[in-house]
Enzyme design. Sequence first.
Site, short mmCIF file in Angstrom:
data_model
loop_
_atom_site.label_atom_id
_atom_site.label_comp_id
_atom_site.label_asym_id
_atom_site.label_seq_id
_atom_site.Cartn_x
_atom_site.Cartn_y
_atom_site.Cartn_z
N LYS A 21 0.83 -1.21 0.00
CA LYS A 21 0.00 0.00 0.00
C LYS A 21 0.86 1.25 0.00
CE LYS A 21 -2.74 0.58 3.62
NZ LYS A 21 -3.16 1.84 4.29
N GLY A 101 -5.07 8.14 5.73
CA GLY A 101 -4.20 9.17 6.25
C GLY A 101 -3.03 9.45 5.32
N GLN A 176 5.04 9.59 6.81
CA GLN A 176 4.03 10.39 6.12
C GLN A 176 4.37 11.88 6.22
OE1 GLN A 176 0.20 9.32 7.69
NE2 GLN A 176 0.20 7.32 6.72
N ASP A 322 2.27 -0.44 12.29
CA ASP A 322 1.14 -1.12 11.65
C ASP A 322 0.99 -2.56 12.13
OD1 ASP A 322 0.38 1.08 10.19
OD2 ASP A 322 1.43 0.47 8.37
N ARG A 395 -6.48 -3.17 10.32
CA ARG A 395 -5.45 -3.96 11.00
C ARG A 395 -6.05 -4.78 12.14
NH1 ARG A 395 -1.50 -3.22 7.15
NH2 ARG A 395 -1.17 -1.00 6.79
#
Length: 436
Positions: A21, A101, A176, A322, A395
């Site tokens: 992803k 996000g 990010q 994650d 998740r």
Amino acid sequence: MKHRVQPANRLVGDICPPSDKSVSHRAAILNSLAEGAAVIENYSGGADCQSTLRCLRSMGVIAENIPIEGSESGTHSLKISSPGLEGFIEPREILNAGNSGTTMRFLLGVLAAAPFVSVLTGDRSLRTRPMGRIVHPLVEMGCNIIGRQGGSLAPIAVRGGSLHGIDYEMPVPSAQVKSSLIIAGLFGDGSTILRQRSYSRDHTERMLEAMGASLVEDGLVVEVRPGAILKPVNVKVSGDISAAAFWLVASAVHPDSSVQLRNVGINPTRSEVIDILKAMGAKIRIENRHIEGGEPVADLLIESSELTGVEISGTQIPIVQDEVPILALAACFAKGTTIIRDAAELRVKESDRLFTTAKELSSLGAHIRETDDGLVIEGTGYLNGGSCRSYGDHRLAMTLGVAGLVAKDAVVISGSEAVDVSYPGFWDDMDMLTTN
């Protein structure tokens, strides 16, 4: 939607995890910054990555799906044709990042450099997630941004263009945030210097360097030098290590298992979960190592293992944030105590993952408690069956699905459709492993 998972007598088979992803998002967004066309093989079919495409199309980028015969887990190839950032059109409608996000934070960096006005929003969950850590440095770079709570929450309006470089010490390690500021820095006046506290995912740096960007890395410092002409690059996306982690843990804790995971990305800024599971005693073999598109890739073989509790903390956390829910499940089957520290950032994910992981695993009989910044898990070697909920967190939904495979009785997950955010074929792959 509810999904019922029965305990599995055996787990065996080969799986190609869904496309990464993180790499998919970057391949679409970064190639859109360059004028021309690129093909992204195995682009993720998850809802988050589709949110990215929807937003890019609203600004004049052409993103055409190219089906792949026999593709796994909803993956497909994608052709990105873009006029480059200078050719972007002002979107007529509000850009909706859905639950992603990554989409919102990356696009804030893009829109800060784009010479028009735009508005970004997301679903109910995303509108509660913190954006100030990106908005504040972008404002320092000269961007005009307004939003709820001083620009900290979406919806966020951006008037972009006319940026200047800054020297910025990042308060939290976040790929990010780093990526958003790198993107903005590419189009600023003067260099942007980002000082990190610890390493985070470096997919953005790898891909931009392949596109011709001028980035200078010195340990934890990244300098972005504007002015380079970006060239589109074709990308082949490997399997997502974060998705593979669910099967790694399932196979490790199940008493009769042998699972092969093929073509998995093992970038060292992503693969700490393998090292942690090995430290716990997991029998993992890494085979067929090779490079695809600048990213290290390999096949992983995982078998039934006897695990021991460990501490997960410090610089490990930004890399495995994650994977914390599924690592917590692994700890339930490990001898001794597992302690997870320094993970307060997980409270502002799709759910408060410390609270929801502890609550839902406890409902299945786990001996797990929250701390301010982590979890403490006493391994018991078992979980019971029961009913759980995902809180809309993909998740957590997958973690509870794995719990069902190894629990004493069936586990019923409410909100099981949340897996579609990152792994649309999750339940099908589970069925394959349990019926071979």
